[in-house]
Design a protein around this motif. Structure first.
Motif, mmCIF file in Angstrom:
data_model
loop_
_atom_site.group_PDB
_atom_site.id
_atom_site.type_symbol
_atom_site.label_atom_id
_atom_site.label_comp_id
_atom_site.label_asym_id
_atom_site.label_seq_id
_atom_site.Cartn_x
_atom_site.Cartn_y
_atom_site.Cartn_z
ATOM 1 N N SER A 20 -0.067 8.386 -10.361
ATOM 2 C CA SER A 20 0.976 8.947 -9.639
ATOM 3 C C SER A 20 0.903 10.280 -8.808
ATOM 4 O O SER A 20 2.144 10.667 -7.958
ATOM 5 C CB SER A 20 2.451 9.122 -10.421
ATOM 6 O OG SER A 20 2.204 9.967 -11.382
ATOM 7 N N THR A 23 2.080 11.171 -5.092
ATOM 8 C CA THR A 23 3.479 11.421 -4.584
ATOM 9 C C THR A 23 4.457 11.970 -5.929
ATOM 10 O O THR A 23 5.553 12.255 -5.579
ATOM 11 C CB THR A 23 4.443 10.201 -4.320
ATOM 12 O OG1 THR A 23 4.381 9.298 -5.466
ATOM 13 C CG2 THR A 23 3.476 9.389 -3.184
ATOM 14 N N PHE A 256 3.454 1.435 -7.896
ATOM 15 C CA PHE A 256 2.864 1.241 -6.772
ATOM 16 C C PHE A 256 4.150 1.192 -5.714
ATOM 17 O O PHE A 256 4.210 1.855 -4.763
ATOM 18 C CB PHE A 256 1.952 0.163 -6.620
ATOM 19 C CG PHE A 256 1.504 -0.261 -5.147
ATOM 20 C CD1 PHE A 256 0.650 0.276 -4.312
ATOM 21 C CD2 PHE A 256 2.444 -1.370 -4.350
ATOM 22 C CE1 PHE A 256 0.105 0.194 -2.995
ATOM 23 C CE2 PHE A 256 1.996 -1.706 -3.229
ATOM 24 C CZ PHE A 256 0.784 -0.887 -2.328
ATOM 25 N N LEU A 257 5.149 0.487 -6.013
ATOM 26 C CA LEU A 257 6.585 0.511 -5.318
ATOM 27 C C LEU A 257 7.009 1.649 -5.146
ATOM 28 O O LEU A 257 7.560 2.033 -4.023
ATOM 29 C CB LEU A 257 7.384 -0.612 -6.146
ATOM 30 C CG LEU A 257 8.824 -0.811 -5.271
ATOM 31 C CD1 LEU A 257 8.601 -1.436 -3.978
ATOM 32 C CD2 LEU A 257 9.419 -1.741 -6.136
ATOM 33 N N MET A 259 5.638 4.815 -5.497
ATOM 34 C CA MET A 259 4.835 5.657 -4.444
ATOM 35 C C MET A 259 4.907 5.288 -3.170
ATOM 36 O O MET A 259 5.022 6.130 -2.277
ATOM 37 C CB MET A 259 3.507 5.661 -5.098
ATOM 38 C CG MET A 259 3.216 6.041 -6.610
ATOM 39 S SD MET A 259 1.563 6.044 -7.310
ATOM 40 C CE MET A 259 0.505 6.998 -5.932
ATOM 41 N N THR A 260 5.092 3.894 -2.849
ATOM 42 C CA THR A 260 5.253 3.639 -1.555
ATOM 43 C C THR A 260 6.608 3.966 -0.800
ATOM 44 O O THR A 260 6.578 4.730 0.421
ATOM 45 C CB THR A 260 5.323 2.014 -1.211
ATOM 46 O OG1 THR A 260 3.943 1.509 -1.762
ATOM 47 C CG2 THR A 260 5.296 1.609 0.167
ATOM 48 N N VAL A 261 7.700 4.057 -1.544
ATOM 49 C CA VAL A 261 8.829 4.588 -0.938
ATOM 50 C C VAL A 261 8.836 6.024 -0.906
ATOM 51 O O VAL A 261 9.287 6.535 -0.043
ATOM 52 C CB VAL A 261 9.975 3.952 -1.945
ATOM 53 C CG1 VAL A 261 11.349 4.751 -1.528
ATOM 54 C CG2 VAL A 261 10.137 2.536 -2.122
ATOM 55 N N ASP A 262 8.304 6.618 -2.073
ATOM 56 C CA ASP A 262 8.141 8.141 -1.973
ATOM 57 C C ASP A 262 7.195 8.622 -0.610
ATOM 58 O O ASP A 262 7.364 9.715 -0.072
ATOM 59 C CB ASP A 262 7.388 8.546 -3.380
ATOM 60 C CG ASP A 262 8.038 8.521 -4.339
ATOM 61 O OD1 ASP A 262 9.794 8.290 -4.253
ATOM 62 O OD2 ASP A 262 7.927 8.590 -5.628
ATOM 63 N N TRP A 263 6.143 7.949 -0.522
ATOM 64 C CA TRP A 263 5.232 8.467 0.516
ATOM 65 C C TRP A 263 6.065 8.501 1.966
ATOM 66 O O TRP A 263 5.842 9.330 2.790
ATOM 67 C CB TRP A 263 4.036 7.309 0.625
ATOM 68 C CG TRP A 263 3.087 7.688 1.630
ATOM 69 C CD1 TRP A 263 2.072 8.744 1.489
ATOM 70 C CD2 TRP A 263 2.792 7.381 3.032
ATOM 71 N NE1 TRP A 263 1.384 8.900 2.787
ATOM 72 C CE2 TRP A 263 1.916 8.009 3.773
ATOM 73 C CE3 TRP A 263 3.591 6.363 3.779
ATOM 74 C CZ2 TRP A 263 1.502 7.669 5.048
ATOM 75 C CZ3 TRP A 263 3.269 5.899 5.049
ATOM 76 C CH2 TRP A 263 2.459 6.787 5.619
ATOM 77 N N VAL A 264 7.112 7.376 2.243
ATOM 78 C CA VAL A 264 7.720 7.395 3.451
ATOM 79 C C VAL A 264 8.905 8.631 3.219
ATOM 80 O O VAL A 264 9.012 9.125 4.608
ATOM 81 C CB VAL A 264 8.662 6.020 3.452
ATOM 82 C CG1 VAL A 264 9.325 6.281 4.570
ATOM 83 C CG2 VAL A 264 7.571 4.917 3.611
ATOM 84 N N CYS A 265 9.348 8.810 2.260
ATOM 85 C CA CYS A 265 10.235 10.137 2.120
ATOM 86 C C CYS A 265 9.595 11.326 2.473
ATOM 87 O O CYS A 265 10.067 12.189 3.130
ATOM 88 C CB CYS A 265 10.706 10.108 0.823
ATOM 89 S SG CYS A 265 11.979 8.572 0.354
ATOM 90 N N ARG A 267 6.768 11.816 4.234
ATOM 91 C CA ARG A 267 6.459 11.996 5.690
ATOM 92 C C ARG A 267 7.698 12.428 6.465
ATOM 93 O O ARG A 267 7.516 13.339 7.349
ATOM 94 C CB ARG A 267 6.093 10.460 6.177
ATOM 95 C CG ARG A 267 4.764 10.135 5.380
ATOM 96 C CD ARG A 267 3.584 11.107 5.639
ATOM 97 N NE ARG A 267 3.096 10.681 7.538
ATOM 98 C CZ ARG A 267 1.954 11.254 7.848
ATOM 99 N NH1 ARG A 267 1.341 11.899 7.280
ATOM 100 N NH2 ARG A 267 1.944 10.793 9.323
#
Length: 670
Positions: A20, A23, A256-257, A259-265, A267
């Motif tokens: 993890s 993110t 994975f789900l 971390m994907t949402v966190d990556w958008v946050c 950015r």
């Protein structure tokens, strides 16, 4: 065997912790603290609840306690246990700053840690005293108590498995090799942790989806317990085998789900809040290359600085999602301050000439000998438990367990447990005294760690009191704490001396004494003080960063190749310090500002630069720091008002030795 069960539980959590990283914003210490909370808080709460409702049902229906336990094991226990395991996350998330500063990956990993702690407790209660009859087989240990005996995996199997279970029924694969199953409690609560994260962070129609992962964990838990009670139901058994075969994938998918949402946050947060990127990151296009280059300057100090800075910045970015609150300003200023320091030391000369060891020794000397002696108390309290549960858990050393379970052994554990209760009570009182101060701290993880420690202390005190009450009765310290055939079989072996040993291990959550309270006594009497406190969040790495800044803050990138950030950009030279020093954080900037005020600069041969106003009052003193003066080892500025009184950067009166009189700065003067 106990050691291997502990290693398996911790190893599974660490696997998710490492994955993890892209993110995640929480530290490993907080994750391991959550594991301890899973053992003591969640385990204690679940035990008390299950004792209560099984007895109540048995009394009302007239059924035997065994029948009630068997029935509720798959009708009531699964959802009770899953809710209990995630209850710490639900309660901590009630704090606005915590739920705003944590991403979904943080909730998922912490949920996995809570579940791992709960599952570890079940394994310890069942098999921690079976070292003398365990058989070494297939690289691990078999406890011969049934046709499908429990199997404790060995070191090689633990370290080469994904989310290894501390203990499970022996399962030979098609090739005859041992298959270490996935740690089900860890996987279930990782799913539930994502659900809690969605509950606290999601908005609109997404929020009800939080029930999906929580419901999935309860459903699988229910099916697992149903098959245990109904082994002849072939269809249910086939469903369970199919789900167990895919269980290893569930934590990966939810992580994975998340971390994907966190990556958008992340950015979005970097775009919304200016000044969060390092100068080198701005030049390289916000890539990891700049941080990797800085991390390689001087190992391991710069690695720790880079990692901890990134975690703080992520917490700020998560909090920036939605409406920007004024309460974020102290955290934003702290992150910007650390970024400025990193920029100023992003060259080889700063780290080549910095005497980091001297600064670390100076910081350690500020810690009194009394405090170091106090830190030895929990180490002494842990000794009997380590000998009993850890060293004595192997067949070759099983004699230690025999010693502590017969004769004077239980009385020794009882005596140490009573001393541990006194220690826990003292630490609990300390934590309660700092309740409000910690709540005012801008960093959510600091608040969460405080609450987790306090909950662990209170749960340990509760179970310790119960143990003392039972052990002073007819059963004695060798007796059972809970009657036979109670609490789903795991607590059948809960003997008093096992509880005493586990109670002693609970002091790990309170070690070192006062841990997590470093900032609890710092009030927001001035932004400069708070920024210094948050900068100290880097720990020993923060000392190294300030030491490097003391010698290389304004130098060009000598020999370092890139040298970006050697001179911080004007946007980052401003500070959180306030108006008393013109909002500057570098020694040269403060000196220039003081001259603009018309103050006269003076300096003796070996003294610090001073700036005196027209009335002869020394208004500003710039000090490079000295290891000979405790608390003054870092570069700092001392400020006085027009009346000659010591003040912090925002004008609040301070004492000579207070943090406000030692506002840290970047030293870039010759």
């Amino acid at each position: 065997m106990t050691v291997l069960m502990m290693v398996a539980a911790v190893y599974g959590v660490v696997q998710l912790f490492v994955l993890s990283y892209p993110t995640r914003s929480v530290r490993l210490a907080t994750v391991l603290l959550a594991l301890i909370v899973g053992v003591y808080v969640c385990g204690t709460a679940a035990a008390l609840l299950e004792v209560t409702y099984t007895r109540a049902i048995a009394d009302r229906t007239g059924q035997s306690l065994v029948e009630v336990v068997n029935t509720t094991s798959f009708t009531t226990a699964p959802w009770v246990e899953e809710l209990v395991k995630v209850s710490p996350l639900l309660l901590i998330g009630a704090y606005t700053k915590v739920r705003r500063q944590w991403g979904l990956a943080d909730f998922t990993v912490l949920g996995a840690a809570l579940g791992a702690g709960f599952g570890l407790l079940e394994s310890l209660l069942r098999y921690s005293l079976d070292a003398d009859r365990a058989l070494a087989r297939h690289g691990g240990w078999i406890v011969p108590d049934s046709l499908s005996p429990p199997y404790i995996p060995g070191p090689g199997q633990v370290l080469t498995s994904w989310l290894p279970s501390p203990a499970a029924s022996l399962d030979l694969g098609q090739t005859g090799d041992i298959t270490v199953p996935t740690f089900n409690h860890l996987a279930w609560t990782a799913l539930a942790g994502l659900g809690v994260g969605l509950l606290w962070r999601a908005k609109g129609w997404v929020k009800p989806l939080a029930m999906v992962p929580l419901g999935a964990s309860v459903a699988h838990h229910t099916l697992n317990n149903y098959v245990v009670q109904h082994p002849t139901d072939r269809q249910a058994k086939q469903w369970l085998e199919h789900l167990d075969g895919k269980l290893w994938l569930a934590p990966l998918l939810v992580l994975f789900l998340a971390m994907t949402v966190d990556w958008v946050c992340l950015r979005r947060g970097k775009r919304r809040i200016p000044g969060l990127l390092l100068s080198a990151e701005q030049e390289d296009g916000d890539s990891a290359a700049a941080l990797i280059r800085y991390a390689s300057r001087r190992l391991p100090c710069t690695v720790l600085i880079a990692l901890r800075f990134v975690r703080l910045r992520r917490a700020l970015c998560y909090a920036a999602v939605g409406t920007l609150s004024p309460a974020l300003e102290p955290l934003r200023r702290a992150v910007a301050d650390i970024a400025t320091r990193i920029d100023a030391t992003d060259h080889e000369r700063a780290w080549r000439t910095a005497d980091i060891r001297a600064h670390v020794r100076a910081a350690r000397s500020a810690v009194g000998s009394r405090r170091r002696l106090v830190a030895l108390i929990p180490c002494v309290l842990l000794l009997p438990s380590v000998l009993f549960l850890c060293v004595g858990s192997f067949k070759s050393t099983a004699g230690l367990q025999d010693y502590f379970t017969t004769g004077v052994g239980p009385k020794i554990l009882l005596g140490f447990a009573m001393a541990a209760l006194v220690w826990i009570a003292w630490q609990s009182a300390t934590l309660l005294r700092t309740w409000r101060e910690t709540a005012a701290h801008p960093l959510g993880e600091q608040l969460a760690a405080h609450r987790l420690r306090l909950s662990s202390a209170l749960a340990s005190a509760t179970i310790g009191t119960l143990l003392l009450w039972r052990s002073t009765g007819p059963a004695g310290p060798e007796g059972r704490v809970i009657p036979v055939a109670h609490l789903l079989d795991a607590l059948d072996k809960f003997l008093a001396y096992v509880g005493f040993a586990l109670l002693l291990l609970s002091v790990l959550a309170l070690f070192p004494p006062g841990a997590g309270l470093a900032f609890a006594g710092i009030t927001v009497s001035g932004e400069g003080i708070m920024v210094s406190a948050l900068a100290a969040r880097l720990g020993a790495a923060g000392i190294a960063l300030m030491a490097a800044g003391a010698v290389g803050g304004g130098a060009g990138g000598g020999g370092g190749g890139s040298g970006p950030g050697a001179n911080p950009p004007p946007a980052q030279q401003g500070s959180a310090s306030g108006d008393a020093i013109g909002g500057h954080r570098t020694a040269s900037g403060i000196a220039k500002w003081a001259r603009e005020q018309g103050w006269t600069e003076t300096q003796t041969e070996n003294g610090p630069p001073k700036f005196i106003d027209e009335n002869g009052i020394v208004r500003v003193t710039l000090k490079q720091g000295s290891s000979r003066a405790p608390g003054s080892g870092m570069p700092h500025v001392e400020i006085r008002n027009a009346q000659g009184e010591r003040i912090d950067p925002t004008g609040n009166l301070v004492a000579r030795k207070s943090p406000g009189n030692h506002t840290s700065i970047i030293w870039d003067l010759p």
